[in-house]
Write an enzyme that holds these catalytic residues in place. Sequence first.
Site, PDB file in Angstrom:
ATOM      1  CD  GLN A  21      10.417 -11.189  -7.015  1.00 16.15           C
ATOM      2  OE1 GLN A  21      11.274 -11.402  -7.881  1.00 16.15           O
ATOM      3  NE2 GLN A  21      10.744 -10.788  -5.794  1.00 16.15           N
TER       4      GLN A  21
ATOM      5  CG  ASN B  89       7.945 -13.249  -2.986  1.00 15.82           C
ATOM      6  OD1 ASN B  89       6.744 -13.472  -3.128  1.00 15.82           O
ATOM      7  ND2 ASN B  89       8.485 -13.104  -1.788  1.00 15.82           N
TER       8      ASN B  89
ATOM      9  CB  THR C   6      10.422  15.906  -0.506  1.00 18.33           C
ATOM     10  OG1 THR C   6       9.910  17.091   0.103  1.00 18.33           O
ATOM     11  CG2 THR C   6      11.479  16.260  -1.525  1.00 18.33           C
TER      12      THR C   6
ATOM     13  CB  SER D  28       9.955  -3.192  -5.977  1.00 23.86           C
ATOM     14  OG  SER D  28      11.043  -2.877  -5.149  1.00 23.86           O
ATOM     15  CB  ALA D  29      13.479   0.867  -7.983  1.00 22.24           C
ATOM     16  CG  HIS D  30      14.981  -3.418  -4.172  1.00 26.06           C
ATOM     17  ND1 HIS D  30      15.335  -4.628  -3.634  1.00 26.06           N
ATOM     18  CD2 HIS D  30      13.767  -3.134  -3.643  1.00 26.06           C
ATOM     19  CE1 HIS D  30      14.391  -5.036  -2.794  1.00 26.06           C
ATOM     20  NE2 HIS D  30      13.433  -4.146  -2.784  1.00 26.06           N
TER      21      HIS D  30
ATOM     22  CB  CYS E 141      10.567 -10.213   2.919  1.00 19.87           C
ATOM     23  SG  CYS E 141      10.688  -9.751   1.205  1.00 19.87           S
TER      24      CYS E 141
ATOM     25  CB  THR F  76       6.466  -2.486   1.442  1.00 18.09           C
ATOM     26  OG1 THR F  76       7.304  -3.645   1.292  1.00 18.09           O
ATOM     27  CG2 THR F  76       5.736  -2.552   2.765  1.00 18.09           C
TER      28      THR F  76
HETATM   29  N1  PMP Z   1       6.072  -7.848  -3.377  1.00 19.27           N
HETATM   30  C1  PMP Z   1       6.893  -8.852  -3.707  1.00 19.27           C
HETATM   31  C2  PMP Z   1       6.354  -9.995  -4.522  1.00 19.27           C
HETATM   32  C3  PMP Z   1       8.222  -8.842  -3.298  1.00 19.27           C
HETATM   33  O1  PMP Z   1       9.041  -9.844  -3.628  1.00 19.27           O
HETATM   34  C4  PMP Z   1       8.697  -7.757  -2.531  1.00 19.27           C
HETATM   35  C5  PMP Z   1      10.133  -7.687  -2.051  1.00 19.27           C
HETATM   36  N2  PMP Z   1      10.513  -8.789  -1.283  1.00 19.27           N
HETATM   37  C6  PMP Z   1       7.797  -6.720  -2.214  1.00 19.27           C
HETATM   38  C7  PMP Z   1       6.499  -6.805  -2.650  1.00 19.27           C
HETATM   39  C8  PMP Z   1       8.229  -5.522  -1.396  1.00 19.27           C
HETATM   40  O2  PMP Z   1       8.980  -4.653  -2.182  1.00 19.27           O
HETATM   41  P1  PMP Z   1       9.887  -3.506  -1.521  1.00 19.27           P
HETATM   42  O3  PMP Z   1      11.146  -4.184  -1.094  1.00 19.27           O
HETATM   43  O4  PMP Z   1      10.116  -2.545  -2.652  1.00 19.27           O
HETATM   44  O5  PMP Z   1       9.121  -2.894  -0.425  1.00 19.27           O
END
Ligand code: PMP
Length: 379
Positions: free
Chosen positions: A183, A155, A237, A199-201, A321, A69
């Site tokens: 993705q 996504n 930081t 994005s890491a997660h 989301c 994001t």
């Molecule tokens: N872009 C896409 C295509 C996503 O699927 C997501 C997460 N839903 C994001 C951006 C946002 O990533 P983050 O959760 O790291 O803010």
Amino acid sequence: MAYLDHNATSPLRAEARVAVERALAIGGNASSVHAKGRAARALIEKARAQVATLAGAAPGDVVFTSGATEANATALWGAVQGAADAGARITRLFVSAIEHGSVLANATALTERFAGLRLELLPVTSDGVADLDALRSELREGKGRALVALMAANNETGAVQPVEEARELAVEAGGLLLVDAVQVAGKIAVPRADYVSLSAHKIGGPQGAGALILRKDVPFAPLYLGGEQEQGRRAGTENLAAIAGFGAAAEAVRPEVPASARLRDLFEARLKRTDPSSVIFGGKAERLPNTSNFALPGIAAETSLIALDLDGVMMSSGAACSSGKVKPSHVLAAMGISNDLARCALRASFGRDSTEADVDAAIGSITNLLARVRSRAAA
Ligand code: PMP
């Protein structure tokens, strides 16, 4: 438990957990010159090299952020502000209609902040693939410098987007390209572009870390001010533990062959047999191997999600989301799917720990749900 929501978040990998724990044990600030600070700095630079390798970039191009994001927001504001600062203003934003909210909302906000900046949404086909015809003709007409935002894959549907074609069009017109590669990372190759967000997660790293990959010499201005971290490109930081975990996940994900394709295809074949009226969105497009976006017509997504959850099957409705909101998905709307059908849309996204037993559980739960709903309808 069948966890079929990897596009929302992919559980922490063992390698990432180890890296997070080691980083937490250091307890230094990477900007400090003493031993603890240097140890923290070394972990961040290791992670930078690991993420750069995943993205096919140089370590110096990687700017760590709090997630995608922030990476998307930084790319958009940074490009527009940076180009204005350099006297080569961006006057046109072309953004696909199926981008993540972080791209769409920031692009809209930019047009309110920068007078003379116009935003155009790029349409998609009924299978959810961006149609670049309008972009091609608009870019060829000239009329000012352009910034194009096209995600590598969506996504919600998993539909892979024509990023290479967009890149060629942008380059030819002297414009810039932002690719949200969140993705695709770990599933298919991460494309090259002027700005790439990760994005890491989504790859088994911790939540709260991401990266913006900047091609050399692209227009840029930092979004956060007041610190020299990340070579002055992102003040604050660094989130040491999350960044270390991100690096470890980026390294672990690389050799992975997406075995989930077989499971996704098996799931869809069995879904069609269980409910011939079920609809698979984007089914004719090239898709990420792990993603299935489908609807059981007449059954609201909220109802299905609760029924599935009670059976231990975890999916999401539309985009995770935006779940919780009643509004149907903007992605399905852009594909021309009716609101009635879009409200029934569910997403199953497989991952590295998914098994055939998960498919059995999902199909079993859907079979029971259909039987309950249909017997009620018949009564
Ligand atoms: N872009 C896409 C295509 C996503 O699927 C997501 C997460 N839903 C994001 C951006 C946002 O990533 P983050 O959760 O790291 O803010």
